[in-house]
Design a protein around this motif. Structure first.
Motif, PDB file in Angstrom:
ATOM      1  N   CYS A  75       0.856  -1.644   0.068  1.00 34.68           N
ATOM      2  CA  CYS A  75      -0.309   0.632   0.451  1.00 34.68           C
ATOM      3  C   CYS A  75       0.736   1.147  -0.513  1.00 34.68           C
ATOM      4  N   MET A  76       2.129   1.155   1.165  1.00 33.08           N
ATOM      5  CA  MET A  76       2.808   2.553   1.005  1.00 33.08           C
ATOM      6  C   MET A  76       3.493   2.556  -0.539  1.00 33.08           C
ATOM      7  N   GLY A  77       3.549   1.679  -1.649  1.00 34.27           N
ATOM      8  CA  GLY A  77       4.259   1.294  -3.273  1.00 34.27           C
ATOM      9  C   GLY A  77       2.858   2.217  -3.771  1.00 34.27           C
ATOM     10  N   LEU A  78       1.820   1.685  -3.370  1.00 37.88           N
ATOM     11  CA  LEU A  78       0.545   2.640  -4.205  1.00 37.88           C
ATOM     12  C   LEU A  78       0.057   3.656  -4.432  1.00 37.88           C
ATOM     13  N   SER A  79       0.495   4.419  -3.139  1.00 39.37           N
ATOM     14  CA  SER A  79      -0.134   5.500  -2.414  1.00 39.37           C
ATOM     15  C   SER A  79       0.864   7.093  -3.506  1.00 39.37           C
ATOM     16  N   THR A  80       2.358   5.869  -3.157  1.00 36.76           N
ATOM     17  CA  THR A  80       3.345   7.368  -3.909  1.00 36.76           C
ATOM     18  C   THR A  80       3.659   6.814  -4.976  1.00 36.76           C
ATOM     19  N   GLN A 103      -2.680  11.800   0.118  1.00 36.76           N
ATOM     20  CA  GLN A 103      -1.829  11.060   0.131  1.00 36.76           C
ATOM     21  C   GLN A 103      -1.100  11.085   1.607  1.00 36.76           C
ATOM     22  N   THR A 104      -0.456  12.372   2.569  1.00 34.12           N
ATOM     23  CA  THR A 104       0.177  12.388   3.501  1.00 34.12           C
ATOM     24  C   THR A 104      -0.933  11.744   4.172  1.00 34.12           C
ATOM     25  N   PRO A 161      -7.340  14.332  13.179  1.00 37.23           N
ATOM     26  CA  PRO A 161      -7.274  15.881  13.916  1.00 37.23           C
ATOM     27  C   PRO A 161      -5.923  16.832  13.416  1.00 37.23           C
ATOM     28  N   VAL A 162      -4.951  15.974  12.973  1.00 39.55           N
ATOM     29  CA  VAL A 162      -4.154  17.043  12.618  1.00 39.55           C
ATOM     30  C   VAL A 162      -4.559  17.067  10.502  1.00 39.55           C
ATOM     31  N   ILE A 163      -4.531  15.938  10.043  1.00 44.85           N
ATOM     32  CA  ILE A 163      -4.843  15.753   8.495  1.00 44.85           C
ATOM     33  C   ILE A 163      -6.117  16.538   7.625  1.00 44.85           C
ATOM     34  N   ILE A 164      -6.751  16.858   8.813  1.00 45.17           N
ATOM     35  CA  ILE A 164      -8.069  17.571   8.581  1.00 45.17           C
ATOM     36  C   ILE A 164      -8.543  18.597   8.886  1.00 45.17           C
ATOM     37  N   ARG A 165      -7.345  19.512   9.700  1.00 44.82           N
ATOM     38  CA  ARG A 165      -6.536  20.442   9.798  1.00 44.82           C
ATOM     39  C   ARG A 165      -6.544  21.081   9.078  1.00 44.82           C
ATOM     40  N   LEU A 166      -5.578  19.993   7.708  1.00 42.48           N
ATOM     41  CA  LEU A 166      -4.277  21.218   6.918  1.00 42.48           C
ATOM     42  C   LEU A 166      -6.033  21.070   5.615  1.00 42.48           C
ATOM     43  N   LYS A 167      -7.147  19.961   5.853  1.00 39.19           N
ATOM     44  CA  LYS A 167      -7.553  21.449   4.754  1.00 39.19           C
ATOM     45  C   LYS A 167      -8.059  22.672   4.978  1.00 39.19           C
ATOM     46  N   PHE A 168      -8.322  22.942   6.015  1.00 39.80           N
ATOM     47  CA  PHE A 168      -8.556  24.490   6.903  1.00 39.80           C
ATOM     48  C   PHE A 168      -7.576  25.051   6.565  1.00 39.80           C
ATOM     49  N   SER A 178       8.860  19.767  -1.256  1.00 42.90           N
ATOM     50  CA  SER A 178      10.350  19.005  -1.016  1.00 42.90           C
ATOM     51  C   SER A 178      10.431  17.673  -1.814  1.00 42.90           C
ATOM     52  N   HIS A 179       9.059  17.236  -1.962  1.00 40.68           N
ATOM     53  CA  HIS A 179       9.781  16.069  -2.148  1.00 40.68           C
ATOM     54  C   HIS A 179       8.747  15.911  -3.733  1.00 40.68           C
ATOM     55  N   SER A 180       8.930  14.448  -4.352  1.00 41.73           N
ATOM     56  CA  SER A 180       7.442  14.197  -4.932  1.00 41.73           C
ATOM     57  C   SER A 180       6.555  13.587  -4.613  1.00 41.73           C
ATOM     58  N   PHE A 181       6.671  13.713  -3.491  1.00 47.07           N
ATOM     59  CA  PHE A 181       5.015  13.253  -2.389  1.00 47.07           C
ATOM     60  C   PHE A 181       4.968  14.090  -1.443  1.00 47.07           C
ATOM     61  N   CYS A 182       3.101  14.035  -1.161  1.00 42.52           N
ATOM     62  CA  CYS A 182       3.294  15.095  -0.236  1.00 42.52           C
ATOM     63  C   CYS A 182       3.573  14.162   1.296  1.00 42.52           C
TER      64      CYS A 182
END
Length: 315
Positions: A75-80, A103-104, A161-168, A178-182
């Motif tokens: 799943c880690m490979g599939l997500s990136t 992705q994060t 909790p931290v993932i949801i706050r990223l949206k706002f 900084s990377h080719s993924f988030c």
């Protein structure tokens, strides 16, 4: 060119993924080893899952946890894969905010899952060596299922909790990742909102999951070593330790890249951006690549089953 593009979308929800800065002309060459690594990740972990599923002798707690580890790595490979190879193949360097947050979530959630699985595998080895007579009564199929469920729930819910706050958040800085993924810390760097909750919560989460898991794994091996050294026969001592070699290698393969990436982010501000990108790619690719190799080489049951399987295929 990237800077001008980033300036034009600074108020949009589009972010720019970074490959290896200044080495754009070599991306077609870089794509060859990266594509090969991803192919090996998918093939290796699928092969481990297939062997465990089809071999009745491997239907025991140790290999159930190994199957969960292989599935996590898959799943880690599939997500990136779509963003990493998308950048190197020149398909797209852009990613939307929602896709980036998703992705994060998967990258950090799967890291937490892998840490939990490694802890469960350490407990499996601890029980098998320190209390072998009660092994089957302690690690029943029901308890193994509950442990797996607890690992998944911890990973899925603890980072919400931290993932949801990223949206706002308001992202007012140039949207260049900084990377080719988030990654969570990468998005925080671009935010102009109050990020104190995310920073403190993320630190507490790392301490309560990755760090705590590492300490508990270390403690389990202290007890294992104490038990093994009490065995009179040298051959029996080596035999007991050999059952732990694969797991020890998997633990090192997981934690060393995390420590390296943390050190680079924290103390490597003066280093080339390519070093940051390289460490990020090692962090997401090294464990999924190495775990199938480690367990195929070091675990006798899987090794013999693969030899038998390939010999039948060759006939």
């Amino acid at each position: 060119m990237i800077m001008s593009a980033a300036s034009s979308i600074i108020n949009s929800s589009i972010f720019i993924l970074t490959g290896f800065p200044g080495l754009d002309q070599y991306y077609p060459w870089f794509s060859i080893p990266f594509s090969s690594i991803y192919a090996m990740v998918f093939l290796g972990n699928c092969l481990v899952l297939h062997v465990i599923r089809t071999e009745p002798s491997l239907h025991q707690p140790m290999f159930y946890f190994l199957a969960m580890l292989a599935l996590t790595d898959l799943c880690m490979g599939l997500s990136t894969v779509h963003t990493v190879l998308g950048v190197l193949w020149g398909l797209s360097q852009e990613i939307g905010l929602d896709a980036c947050i998703s992705q994060t979530y998967f990258v950090h959630g799967l890291s937490c899952t892998e840490s939990g699985v490694l802890l469960a595998m350490a407990f499996d080895r601890f029980t098998a060596i320190c209390d072998p007579l009660r092994y089957t009564s302690i690690l029943t199929n029901s308890r193994v299922s509950h442990v797996m469920g607890a690992i998944l729930m911890r990973s899925a819910l603890s980072i919400l909790p931290v993932i949801i706050r990223l949206k706002f958040f308001h992202y007012c800085r140039p949207h260049i990742l900084s990377h080719s993924f988030c990654l969570h810390q990468d998005l925080l760097r671009l935010a102009c909102s109050d990020i104190r909750f995310n920073s403190f919560y993320a630190l507490a989460l790392v301490i309560c999951t990755l760090l705590l898991d590492a300490v508990l794994i270390l403690i389990s091996y202290v007890f294992i070593l104490h038990t093994v050294l009490a065995i009179a026969s040298r051959e029996e001592r080596l035999k007991s330790l050999q059952t732990c070699v694969s797991h020890i290698c998997a633990v090192l393969v997981f934690y060393i890249p995390i420590i390296g990436l943390t050190m680079v982010h924290r103390f490597g501000k003066h280093l080339s951006p390519s070093v940051h990108v390289l460490m990020g790619n090692i962090y997401i690719l090294f464990p999924p690549l190495m775990n199938p190799i480690i367990y195929s080489v070091k675990t006798q049951q899987i090794r013999s089953r693969m030899k038998k399987w390939f010999s039948l295929k060759m006939k």
